[in-house]
Structure formats: structure tokens, C-alpha cells
Design an enzyme around this catalytic site. Structure first.
Site, PDB file in Angstrom:
ATOM      1  CE  LYS A 105       0.814   0.766  -1.973  1.00 16.04           C
ATOM      2  NZ  LYS A 105       0.973   0.090  -3.263  1.00 16.04           N
ATOM      3  CD  GLU A 162       6.655  -3.580   6.548  1.00 14.23           C
ATOM      4  OE1 GLU A 162       7.491  -3.796   5.659  1.00 14.23           O
ATOM      5  OE2 GLU A 162       5.551  -4.151   6.594  1.00 14.23           O
ATOM      6  CE  LYS A 164       1.342   4.618  -2.998  1.00 18.21           C
ATOM      7  NZ  LYS A 164       1.225   3.464  -3.796  1.00 18.21           N
TER       8      LYS A 164
END
Ligand code: PBG
Ligand code: ZN
Length: 320
Positions: free
Chosen positions: A192, A230, A245
Site C-alpha cells: 500500500k 512486503e 493499492k
């Protein structure tokens, strides 16, 4: 011999036969914003067509979506009660807990995904516990775990942490397993980015940070190496699926994860991406239907298995 490519583009039937990517209703999740109270439908200026609904009207929205062939949604609580502990995020009476129960009661087959984050429940609007103007990673973990657990207890199928604290996937997975919710899924917002594309959402969810920004926990838009790390770490901590995202300006990352991971990849076509399309469409500058289907198809082509989009409901009407 050089090929005559236009042969396979000559008719709609031929183009359909050789089409590689097909968007289907099963790929889509529609976001829903939930508020307290009764008979409430609040419009959001920057997101035409999207509203905040109290449970009674939310059920009507979900019903309309299901009638169109919708299979699932992601639910966001918008809280009028906020403090600095985040306790309203896991309160028994929280709007999202009530929404999960009501939606599952009326539509048991509907896939209920819930956003797990503290920003909408915090006076300061940050995604974690704040001390001395700093977002404290490790103090935030138990609060997130309680929030995810409250959603699982209410009947959520999948919980989706979006806070970007490190190790929250492990904390949530452990808390769920301990209470025998080992079958509740975990979709991590693993990748993100700290993005200006979230602007309209923060108006919708009343969750804009009151000071500073989210750059100490969300990712730097310039980076791709840590995206893979991640995602790998979150899968290792117990995530079932990972998300990228925003979607559109990060399709290289969607594709990177698609090629490296053997897990479902989710792309979040975020609020700013939606609002730009709506704004241009209102001006008559683009053909919304064609543009939305092209956009969502590009996310699938890049490698997303699931697409979260505010366009989902319209797309269900438009998919051929
Ligand atoms: C909350 C959250 C955000 C979004 C999803 N969950 C906003 C943010 O991180 O500021 C963005 C969704 C969108 O823009 O549509 N952590
Ligand atoms: Zn947040």
C-alpha cells in the site's frame, strides 16, 4: 512472412474468440461505507454514486448489487465516535459489526470482507496509536487484532488490514486462531503506497490525518523492491491473499507479484482513480462505460485475480 493481424480483428465474434482476458462478476468486490443510525444515505461530493449508508439502507444497496450478480463487498465503518485509543474500532455496537451481521443474515452467500484499520476511529486520523506525534507500531498491533476478531465474531468471511503496521498480519492471524476463527480469511493490504489517490476516500470515511501524513507507514511510490518483500513477509505471517493499492499507476507491481507469487493478487482501484473517471465523464470528455471496462480489464491483464472497485456495480451492468 509478416502476419496480417487484422484478420483476427475483423468481426466481434472473432475478436471474442481470441480475447485473452475476460472480466467477470466473480472478480469484483464493491466497497460499502457504513454509518450509525437509521434511514441514512449520505452522499459524498467527490465520489458521485457512492454513499454512506445506515444498516437498513445498506441492505437495500447490497440487495441491488446482488441482483446484478455481485458476489462480495468490502465494508468500511465510518465512526462518529473517535478517541485516541481506537476502542470504537472493536466496540460491539460499531456500525461495521452491525453491518456484517445484517448482511450475513440476509445474504449468507455474499462474501463479506472488512477493512481493518484505526484511522476512522481516531481523533487524529492516523492508522495506529499515536504517542508524542509518532505512530507506535507495536502498541497498535493488539488493537488491530481486537478489531479483526470483532469482525470475525460478527461473521466476516475475510478481514483485510490496511493500516500498514509491521507484523500486523501475524498478530491478527494469531488472535483469530486462538479464538477458533482459523477459517476466517486474511487479505493483507501488503503493498500500500502513500498515495494522493486516496483523497476522496478520506472525505468518505472521515479519516484524513489531522497532522503530518502517512509516509512513515505507507510505502514510497518510487519503490518496487520492497513491494515483493512486503508481500512475501505477509504471506509468511499468514495472509491468504495480498493486495496492491492503488491499482492503475502500480500495475507494474501487480504484474511483478503475479509473476513471483503463487497466491491470489488483489488490485484496489482506489477512490481517486474512480473520482477522476467520474469527473471526466460528467464533463462529457470520455465514454465512461468503455473506459471503466478497459480500466478494469487492464488490471486483470496485469495479473490481478480480484479487483476492488467503486465501479463494480456499474461494471456488473456493463460486462458482456
Ligand atoms: C484506511 C484505508 C484507506 C483506503 C482504504 N483503507 C485510506 C488511507 O490509507 O488513507 C483507501 C481507499 C481508497 O482511496 O479508495 N487505512
Ligand atoms: Zn487507516
Amino acid at each position: 512472412m509478416p502476419h496480417r493481424y487484422r484478420r483476427l480483428r475483423r468481426t466481434a465474434a472473432i475478436r471474442g474468440l481470441v480475447r485473452e482476458t475476460q472480466l467477470t462478476p466473480q472478480d469484483l468486490l464493491q466497497p460499502f461505507f457504513v454509518v450509525d443510525g437509521k434511514n441514512k444515505k449520505e452522499t459524498i461530493d467527490s465520489m458521485p454514486g457512492i454513499g454512506r449508508y445506515s444498516i437498513d439502507l445498506l441492505l437495500k444497496e447490497v440487495e441491488a448489487y446482488v441482483r446484478l450478480g455481485g458476489k462480495g463487498g468490502i465494508f468500511f465503518g465510518v465512526s462518529s465516535q473517535k478517541d485516541n485509543t481506537g476502542k470504537y474500532a472493536y466496540a460491539a455496537g460499531s456500525p461495521v459489526v452491525a453491518a456484517i451481521k445484517a448482511v450475513k443474515r440476509h445474504f449468507p452467500d455474499f462474501c463479506v470482507v472488512t477493512d481493518v484499520c484505526l484511522c476512522a476511529y481516531m481523533t487524529h486520523g492516523h492508522c495506529g496509536i499515536v504517542q508524542n506525534q509518532q505512530i507506535d507500531n507495536d502498541k497498535t498491533l493488539p488493537v488491530l487484532a481486537k478489531m479483526a476478531l470483532s469482525h470475525a465474531q460478527a461473521g466476516a468471511d475475510i478481514v483485510a488490514p490496511s493500516d500498514m503496521m509491521d507484523f500486523r498480519v501475524a498478530a491478527i492471524r494469531q488472535a483469530l486462531n486462538k479464538e477458533n476463527f482459523q477459517d476466517v480469511g486474511l487479505l493483507s493490504y501488503a503493498v500500500k503506497y502513500a498515495s494522493a489517490y486516496y483523497g476522496p476516500f478520506r472525505e468518505a470515511a472521515h479519516s484524513a490525518p489531522g497532522f503530518g501524513d502517512r509516509k512513515t507507514y505507507q510505502m514510497d511510490p518510487a519503490n518496487s523492491r520492497e513491494a515483493l518483500k512486503e508481500a512475501l513477509q505477509d504471506l509468511d505471517e499468514g495472509a491468504d491473499m495480498v493486495m496492491v493499492k492503488p491499482a492503475l499507476v502500480y500495475l507494474d507491481i501487480v504484474n511483478l507479484l503475479r509473476r513471483k507469487l503463487h497466491m491470489p493478487i488483489v488490485a484496489y482501484n482506489v477512490s481517486g482513480e474512480y473520482s477522476m473517471v467520474k469527473a471526466a465523464s460528467r464533463q462529457g470528455w470520455i465514454d465512461e462505460r468503455t473506459l471503466v471496462l478497459e480500466t478494469l480489464t487492464s488490471m486483470k491483464r496485469a495479473g490481478a485475480d480480484i479487483i476492488i472497485s467503486y465501479h463494480a456495480k456499474d461494471a456488473l451492468k456493463w460486462i458482456e
